[in-house]
Every structure is written in structure tokens, then in C-alpha cells.
Design an enzyme around this catalytic site. Sequence first.
Site, mmCIF file in Angstrom:
data_model
loop_
_atom_site.group_PDB
_atom_site.id
_atom_site.type_symbol
_atom_site.label_atom_id
_atom_site.label_comp_id
_atom_site.label_asym_id
_atom_site.label_seq_id
_atom_site.Cartn_x
_atom_site.Cartn_y
_atom_site.Cartn_z
ATOM 1 N N CYS A 297 0.806 -1.229 0.000
ATOM 2 C CA CYS A 297 0.000 0.000 0.000
ATOM 3 C C CYS A 297 0.836 1.275 0.000
ATOM 4 O O CYS A 297 0.618 2.177 -0.817
ATOM 5 C CB CYS A 297 -0.981 -0.020 1.176
ATOM 6 S SG CYS A 297 -0.219 0.053 2.820
ATOM 7 N N HIS A 345 -2.536 1.135 6.818
ATOM 8 C CA HIS A 345 -2.943 1.053 5.407
ATOM 9 C C HIS A 345 -3.184 2.444 4.857
ATOM 10 O O HIS A 345 -3.570 3.361 5.585
ATOM 11 C CB HIS A 345 -4.215 0.211 5.257
ATOM 12 C CG HIS A 345 -4.582 -0.044 3.817
ATOM 13 N ND1 HIS A 345 -3.822 -0.845 2.999
ATOM 14 C CD2 HIS A 345 -5.610 0.405 3.049
ATOM 15 C CE1 HIS A 345 -4.364 -0.891 1.786
ATOM 16 N NE2 HIS A 345 -5.444 -0.130 1.796
ATOM 17 N N HIS A 357 -5.824 1.722 -4.417
ATOM 18 C CA HIS A 357 -4.919 1.216 -3.383
ATOM 19 C C HIS A 357 -4.506 -0.216 -3.686
ATOM 20 O O HIS A 357 -5.109 -0.901 -4.515
ATOM 21 C CB HIS A 357 -5.557 1.314 -1.993
ATOM 22 C CG HIS A 357 -6.710 0.384 -1.769
ATOM 23 N ND1 HIS A 357 -7.017 -0.148 -0.524
ATOM 24 C CD2 HIS A 357 -7.650 -0.129 -2.610
ATOM 25 C CE1 HIS A 357 -8.091 -0.926 -0.624
ATOM 26 N NE2 HIS A 357 -8.493 -0.921 -1.872
#
Length: 385
Positions: A297, A345, A357
Site C-alpha cells: 500500500c 494502510h 490502493h
Amino acid sequence: MASHRKSRPAGTRVAGIRTPALATAALTSVALLSQSANAAPAADGKPSVEEVEKKVDDLYRQAESATEKYNAAKEKTSKQRKRVDTLLDDVAERTQKLNEAREELGSFAAAQYRTGAAVPETATFLLADSPQDYFDRTQLMNRLTGRQKQAVDDYVTEQSATMKKRQEATKSLETLTESQSDLQTAKSTVQKKLSDARQLLSKLTAEEKARLAAIEKKKQEEAARQAAELAAQQAAQQKAQEQSGSTSSGSTSTSTSGSSTTDSSYATKAEKAIAFARAQIGKPYVWGATGPDSYDCSGLTQASWKAAGVDLPRTTYDQVNAGTTVSLADAQPGDLIFFYDDISHVGLYIGDGMMIHAPKPGAYVREESVYYGGASIIHSVVRPA
């Protein structure tokens, strides 16, 4: 640069004010999944599909958190290794100078021996072939003594500096060993969590996998609905701002114009970052990866903004501090959206309640609602440039 707000307990409000519509959406999401969430284990003791789904999600979350720790340890190890290499090169160079200084001292010692410097001056005068020869030899020894003193000073200086650098190198090597140990621990943690998740999924029957897919589909539908509501809210807010700007005074208009220039500059960079991220859609999530064939990420957001000429730190923990915190309602395309209380994240906001993402192991870079995991997991929104 504005620092991010403190981690908030799960279930608290996202940056900005949650509208009644969004609150209703959250309740609807709970209602849709309540039956699944409260499902009892199977009579044979085997965990239900819902339990497996929750456990797998938790394991993926833990793996992603461990991945960010791995990224931090890897970055630290890389920097420490470069420092050790630099110190060792410095030590080698200084050791060479030390040897040269030692050789010069040796040559002076040999010269003194050959000229009889240890013999008393009276005897040297008497044994000289002539008075002039004595004075010439004395003058030479005086010059040698001056150079010898400098040579001794140089030797002592180099010896001290070399010893100091060797101590620094030794300490840096110890730190490097610790960093490598942290790196290995984080790596092992990631691998263990992923292995456990794969093992749980492998035990599901075809029917259970189908039920799991249906649960995931419901989540996605609810997330998409919430994203649409956020987009409508942002559009209404933007319209109100435009109307307010058109009725403002001349002095206020000048200020607004200056702000628009700034927004335009940001928008240009954001477009480049989003274009890069969009080109990565379909590439696999791989923990610790920074491209070009796969990403995790933070690796994706870092690479995306780098394409726009903005350098972001490697980890989510540092990226969250690399900009100005804004509310979710004020989010603009290009902003970074962080998730979970441990900030493990991150996604790149593209507008209309959507982001790009790298979701989790086993998944691919994709476009998805910012509510993919529910409103409560959104930590903060940061504008990086």
C-alpha cells in the site's frame, strides 16, 4: 507540515463531521451483516464461514501492519549499511595514512642511525673531516629533528582519528546487526500471518467459498453506496463554496483567487500521481514491494507521488506526517487516506468517495470505495503537497 491527529478508538468519527446520511449508511451496513457476524460455529466444531472471514481479515490486517514494520526496518537497515560501508572506507583510508606516517618515522630513525645522531656532539666534531663538515651535518640533523617532530605529530593524530573511526564502525556494525534482526522478525511475522490465512481459506468447501464471496459482495455494495453519499456531500459543499465566492467582496475575491492558484498547482501534481496509480491497476499486492511490477500500500502511494515530483517517506507511519491533515468531507483527488488506529494502510483518493490502493496479499491494485472496510476504520486524510 501538520502532524496527524492522535489515534482514535475504533468507531469514533472520521476527520470531519459524519452526516446523518453516513451514520444511517453505517447502521445499514451493520444490519446487512448482523446475521453473518452473529452466526454460531458449526455443530462439528468447525468455524463458520463468517468466523473464517473475520479471522482471515484480521490476519491480513496483522500481516499488513507487520509489513509496514518490515518496511521501516528495511529502510533503517539500508541506511545503516551505507553508513557502515562509508565508515569502513574511511578507516581503510586512515589506516593507509597511518602506515605512511609510520614509514616516515622509520626513515628518520634510520637517518639518525646512519649519521650517528646518538654520538655526543663533541665527539662528532672531533671525528668530522673538517669543521665545515661538522656544521653541515649539524644543520641537517636540526632540519631532520623539525621534520621528525611533525612526523610524530602526524602519526599521533592519524592514530587517534583511525581508532575513533574504528570504534564508530564497530558501533554501527552492532546497530546494523540489530536492524537486521528486526527486519527478520518482521519478515517472519508477515509470513506466519499469511500462512495462517491461506490455511484457513484452504479448508473451505466450494459452497463455503461461494457464501464468503456473497458476504464480500454485500460489503462492496454497501461501501459503494456510502461512497456515493460522500461524493454527493462533497459536491454540495463545493457548490456552496463557489456560490459564496461569487458573492464575496473584491478583497475576498483576490484572496480566493490566490487560494485557487494553490489548488490548481496541487491539482496538477495530483493528476500525475493519480494517472500513475491508475496505470498500476491490476498489478499484484506484494508485501515490501515498491514497484514496478508489484506494490504494497505505501509503496504504491510513494511511487505515485514520486511520479508527480513529490518524495514521500516509505512507510504509512511517516507518510501520515508528510502533509496537511484535512477532513474527509474536504478530501481532494490526490490526498492520502489512512486506515486503522495503527495507521497500517493507505490509499490514494481519486474523488467521488473512491480511491486506488493495493488492498492486501492475494489481491491486486484496484479502484475501490474508501469505505471498503467501513467508516470506522478511516483514520485520517492528508494532503501531501
